[in-house]
Design a protein around this motif. Structure first.
Motif, PDB file in Angstrom:
ATOM      1  N   PRO A 194       0.834  -1.211   0.000  1.00 59.52           N
ATOM      2  CA  PRO A 194       0.000   0.000   0.000  1.00 59.52           C
ATOM      3  C   PRO A 194       0.863   1.253   0.000  1.00 59.52           C
ATOM      4  O   PRO A 194       2.026   1.226   0.423  1.00 59.52           O
ATOM      5  CB  PRO A 194      -0.812  -0.131   1.287  1.00 59.52           C
ATOM      6  CG  PRO A 194       0.037  -0.982   2.176  1.00 59.52           C
ATOM      7  CD  PRO A 194       0.756  -1.933   1.283  1.00 59.52           C
ATOM      8  N   GLU A 246      -3.631   3.605   0.615  1.00 54.33           N
ATOM      9  CA  GLU A 246      -4.268   3.176  -0.632  1.00 54.33           C
ATOM     10  C   GLU A 246      -3.560   1.930  -1.153  1.00 54.33           C
ATOM     11  O   GLU A 246      -2.340   1.835  -1.107  1.00 54.33           O
ATOM     12  CB  GLU A 246      -4.224   4.290  -1.671  1.00 54.33           C
ATOM     13  CG  GLU A 246      -4.932   5.568  -1.229  1.00 54.33           C
ATOM     14  CD  GLU A 246      -4.844   6.664  -2.275  1.00 54.33           C
ATOM     15  OE1 GLU A 246      -5.685   6.677  -3.181  1.00 54.33           O
ATOM     16  OE2 GLU A 246      -3.912   7.485  -2.173  1.00 54.33           O
ATOM     17  N   TRP A 247      -4.342   0.975  -1.671  1.00 57.10           N
ATOM     18  CA  TRP A 247      -3.757  -0.235  -2.231  1.00 57.10           C
ATOM     19  C   TRP A 247      -4.343  -0.510  -3.599  1.00 57.10           C
ATOM     20  O   TRP A 247      -5.437  -0.064  -3.958  1.00 57.10           O
ATOM     21  CB  TRP A 247      -3.992  -1.426  -1.305  1.00 57.10           C
ATOM     22  CG  TRP A 247      -5.424  -1.656  -0.932  1.00 57.10           C
ATOM     23  CD1 TRP A 247      -6.360  -2.368  -1.611  1.00 57.10           C
ATOM     24  CD2 TRP A 247      -6.091  -1.143   0.232  1.00 57.10           C
ATOM     25  NE1 TRP A 247      -7.562  -2.350  -0.957  1.00 57.10           N
ATOM     26  CE2 TRP A 247      -7.422  -1.606   0.190  1.00 57.10           C
ATOM     27  CE3 TRP A 247      -5.691  -0.353   1.315  1.00 57.10           C
ATOM     28  CZ2 TRP A 247      -8.356  -1.300   1.172  1.00 57.10           C
ATOM     29  CZ3 TRP A 247      -6.608  -0.057   2.291  1.00 57.10           C
ATOM     30  CH2 TRP A 247      -7.919  -0.522   2.225  1.00 57.10           C
ATOM     31  N   GLU A 249      -4.910  -3.534  -6.887  1.00 56.83           N
ATOM     32  CA  GLU A 249      -5.685  -4.768  -6.987  1.00 56.83           C
ATOM     33  C   GLU A 249      -5.034  -5.884  -6.165  1.00 56.83           C
ATOM     34  O   GLU A 249      -3.815  -6.022  -6.136  1.00 56.83           O
ATOM     35  CB  GLU A 249      -5.797  -5.201  -8.447  1.00 56.83           C
ATOM     36  CG  GLU A 249      -6.624  -6.456  -8.650  1.00 56.83           C
ATOM     37  CD  GLU A 249      -6.691  -6.877 -10.096  1.00 56.83           C
ATOM     38  OE1 GLU A 249      -7.288  -7.927 -10.371  1.00 56.83           O
ATOM     39  OE2 GLU A 249      -6.132  -6.155 -10.941  1.00 56.83           O
ATOM     40  N   ASP A 295      -9.520 -10.642  -4.841  1.00 57.06           N
ATOM     41  CA  ASP A 295      -9.916  -9.234  -4.754  1.00 57.06           C
ATOM     42  C   ASP A 295     -10.964  -9.055  -3.657  1.00 57.06           C
ATOM     43  O   ASP A 295     -12.160  -8.919  -3.920  1.00 57.06           O
ATOM     44  CB  ASP A 295     -10.458  -8.752  -6.091  1.00 57.06           C
ATOM     45  CG  ASP A 295     -10.652  -7.248  -6.120  1.00 57.06           C
ATOM     46  OD1 ASP A 295     -10.116  -6.591  -5.223  1.00 57.06           O
ATOM     47  OD2 ASP A 295     -11.330  -6.750  -7.022  1.00 57.06           O
ATOM     48  N   LYS A 338     -11.601  -7.169   0.454  1.00 50.43           N
ATOM     49  CA  LYS A 338     -11.136  -6.059   1.290  1.00 50.43           C
ATOM     50  C   LYS A 338     -10.169  -6.593   2.344  1.00 50.43           C
ATOM     51  O   LYS A 338     -10.497  -7.508   3.100  1.00 50.43           O
ATOM     52  CB  LYS A 338     -12.326  -5.376   1.958  1.00 50.43           C
ATOM     53  CG  LYS A 338     -11.934  -4.141   2.766  1.00 50.43           C
ATOM     54  CD  LYS A 338     -13.155  -3.472   3.369  1.00 50.43           C
ATOM     55  CE  LYS A 338     -14.074  -2.925   2.294  1.00 50.43           C
ATOM     56  NZ  LYS A 338     -15.211  -2.159   2.870  1.00 50.43           N
ATOM     57  N   ASN A 350     -13.415   1.237  -0.589  1.00 50.56           N
ATOM     58  CA  ASN A 350     -13.083   0.071  -1.395  1.00 50.56           C
ATOM     59  C   ASN A 350     -11.587  -0.250  -1.351  1.00 50.56           C
ATOM     60  O   ASN A 350     -11.178  -1.352  -1.008  1.00 50.56           O
ATOM     61  CB  ASN A 350     -13.525   0.310  -2.843  1.00 50.56           C
ATOM     62  CG  ASN A 350     -13.328  -0.924  -3.702  1.00 50.56           C
ATOM     63  OD1 ASN A 350     -13.259  -2.041  -3.196  1.00 50.56           O
ATOM     64  ND2 ASN A 350     -13.242  -0.734  -4.996  1.00 50.56           N
ATOM     65  N   LYS A 351     -10.751   0.735  -1.664  1.00 54.90           N
ATOM     66  CA  LYS A 351      -9.306   0.511  -1.702  1.00 54.90           C
ATOM     67  C   LYS A 351      -8.538   1.597  -0.967  1.00 54.90           C
ATOM     68  O   LYS A 351      -7.366   1.855  -1.267  1.00 54.90           O
ATOM     69  CB  LYS A 351      -8.819   0.424  -3.148  1.00 54.90           C
ATOM     70  CG  LYS A 351      -9.353  -0.784  -3.900  1.00 54.90           C
ATOM     71  CD  LYS A 351      -8.798  -0.879  -5.298  1.00 54.90           C
ATOM     72  CE  LYS A 351      -9.335  -2.126  -6.002  1.00 54.90           C
ATOM     73  NZ  LYS A 351      -8.791  -2.260  -7.375  1.00 54.90           N
ATOM     74  N   THR A 352      -9.186   2.229   0.000  1.00 56.37           N
ATOM     75  CA  THR A 352      -8.547   3.307   0.756  1.00 56.37           C
ATOM     76  C   THR A 352      -8.987   3.237   2.212  1.00 56.37           C
ATOM     77  O   THR A 352     -10.149   2.970   2.502  1.00 56.37           O
ATOM     78  CB  THR A 352      -8.906   4.689   0.173  1.00 56.37           C
ATOM     79  OG1 THR A 352      -8.543   4.724  -1.207  1.00 56.37           O
ATOM     80  CG2 THR A 352      -8.162   5.793   0.899  1.00 56.37           C
TER      81      THR A 352
END
Length: 329
Positions: free
Chosen positions: A119, A133-134, A136, A140, A142, A167-169
């Protein structure tokens, strides 16, 4: 030609074919894939990428045991990948030709590679906010996010912190920053897979003492500006209120004058006070205890005159108040 077909039929009868074997590995780790049967020195071993068995798909064999990231153990015949890459996922087929018995075996493996990137931490120390933040992740899903301060995992469920994950943060907010909160911050994401747990740690962000002091000073400046603005708003509101009351009062007076027309009233009074030892008359201000006046009307030349008389008596003095009210019709 007939002999050739008979040989193929015999070879197929002697071939041992196994189903697809599932394998799971985490990216970056090594793996050794077993051959389909024990081998002898004279046996030939071939490893193919994907299910097809042809020269274009051949990666390593007994004659060429090294090819890029792949190698074959000369003793066991196992396929070895020293450091698995996500691109290595897919089907692998092992073929062993046993020359002594004129038979061979084939087995296919489905290699599933789990992967994730580290990340990235973005810090906004002037607001004491960190963004983790990451990219893919396979699978997939969390990840579990942990926040690290100076090497120690912090309990973010307390009132000291506020964590918001999308979702990705994941966002970390630090409240009421003190000297104990200065230092390095990082985030760690973890995903549970069939091959074990994947875990990656971000780069480091920092809250410095100077950042906290400058932010506190800017906050005080903002508060001073806010107070000044509120003071201006209050003064303007007070002035507006006075102006509105004045306008309303003026309108009421104009309306009264309009309703009264040409009628007006004037009053004149004289008063005197006589002391017990002094016969001089002294002016007397209006007194709240004047008795009920007696009105004596007198009409002369269209004018109405009236005399108001009142008397106040005390122990040592008496007050006589006389005058007239003039009313013009």
């Amino acid at each position: 030609m007939a002999t050739y077909y008979l040989f193929l039929i015999f070879l197929c009868q002697q071939t041992k074919v196994s189903g697809v074997t599932q394998l799971s590995i985490i990216e970056g780790e090594p793996i050794s894939v077993n051959v389909c049967m024990p081998i002898e020195r004279e046996d030939a071993v071939n490893w193919f990428k994907d299910r097809e068995i042809n020269a274009n798909k051949l990666i390593v064999n007994s004659a060429n045991r090294q090819s890029g990231n792949f190698s074959m153990d000369g003793t066991s015949g196992n396929l070895v990948i020293k450091q698995v890459n996500r691109k290595d996922a897919g089907l692998y087929t092992c073929q062993v030709v046993e020359k002594a018995k004129e038979s061979h075996c084939i087995r296919t493996y489905d290699l599933n590679v789990y992967y994730m990137d580290s990340p990235i931490l973005t810090s906004y120390t002037e607001n004491y906010i960190f963004y983790c933040e990451w990219a893919e992740i396979y699978p997939d899903i969390k990840p579990d996010v942990q926040w690290i301060h100076n090497g120690d995992i912090r309990d973010t469920k307390t009132a000291k912190y506020n964590v918001i994950t999308t979702n990705k943060t994941s966002m970390l907010m630090v409240h009421q920053v003190s000297e104990n909160d200065f230092g390095n911050y990082a985030c760690r994401i973890t995903v549970e897979t069939m091959a074990g747990n994947m875990s990656k740690t971000s780069n480091v962000g920092e809250i410095k003492h100077t950042d906290a002091c400058s932010f506190d000073e800017s906050s005080r400046s903002v508060r001073r500006i806010s107070l000044d603005l509120w003071l201006i708003v209050i003064v303007c509101a007070a002035i507006s209120f006075v102006c509105i009351v004045g306008v309303l009062w003026s309108a009421v007076n104009r309306r009264r004058q309009k309703n009264n027309g040409n009628t007006y009233q004037t009053s004149e009074f004289t008063s005197s006070i006589t002391g017990p030892d002094n016969g001089d008359d002294l002016p007397v201000p209006p007194h709240p205890y004047i008795s009920q006046p007696v009105i004596i009307p007198d009409v002369c030349d269209g004018m109405t005159w009236s005399t108001t008389m009142a008397t106040i008596e005390t122990d040592n003095m008496s007050l006589t108040w006389s005058g007239y009210d003039e009313v013009r019709n």
